[in-house]
Design a protein around this motif. Structure first.
Motif, short mmCIF file in Angstrom:
data_model
loop_
_atom_site.label_atom_id
_atom_site.label_comp_id
_atom_site.label_asym_id
_atom_site.label_seq_id
_atom_site.Cartn_x
_atom_site.Cartn_y
_atom_site.Cartn_z
N ASP A 189 0.89 4.15 -2.77
CA ASP A 189 0.75 5.57 -2.43
C ASP A 189 1.89 6.38 -3.03
OD1 ASP A 189 -1.52 4.98 -1.05
OD2 ASP A 189 -0.60 5.05 0.93
N ASN A 214 0.83 -1.21 0.00
CA ASN A 214 0.00 0.00 0.00
C ASN A 214 0.86 1.26 0.00
OD1 ASN A 214 -2.49 -1.20 -0.14
ND2 ASN A 214 -2.81 -1.26 2.06
N SER A 215 1.95 1.22 0.77
CA SER A 215 2.86 2.37 0.80
C SER A 215 3.46 2.61 -0.58
CB SER A 215 3.99 2.15 1.81
OG SER A 215 3.47 1.97 3.10
#
Length: 115
Positions: free
Chosen positions: A76, A72-73
């Protein structure tokens, strides 16, 4: 002792106490323990193994969750980079338009037209 069915369960207990054979109680206790103890020990070891497996499973799940968080990082960060690229392109276009407008105004001034 076992009395008639209408008698209280506690009735006669005190009188029976001296008749209790300590050896028989000990043998019955040992028999009961030897009957149930192996099953209990197997259950205990099975529960210990289950607990250890649960600990391993929890650790594995935590590692997988942290991998998903990392993913997810990264997503992002990728979104931020594409957004930054988009705004950079906008800035380049604005700069090009300003340079083109500057050239036009310079040509107009050279031609003698005051702006």
């Amino acid at each position: 002792g076992v009395g008639p069915s209408d008698a209280s369960p506690d009735e006669g207990v005190v009188e029976d106490l001296p008749l209790i054979d300590e050896k028989a109680v000990e043998q019955l206790t040992e028999g009961l323990i030897s009957h149930y103890l192996p099953d209990l020990q197997r259950s205990k070891s099975a529960l210990q193994e289950l607990t250890q497996n649960q600990v391993v499973l929890l650790e594995t799940l935590e590692q997988e969750i942290s991998k998903f968080k990392d993913c997810n990082s990264i997503l992002d960060i990728n979104a931020l980079f594409s957004e930054a690229k988009h705004y950079h392109n906008k800035l380049v276009n604005i700069r090009n338009e300003m340079m083109m407008l500057h050239e036009k105004t310079s040509k107009l001034k050279v031609s003698g037209i005051n702006i």
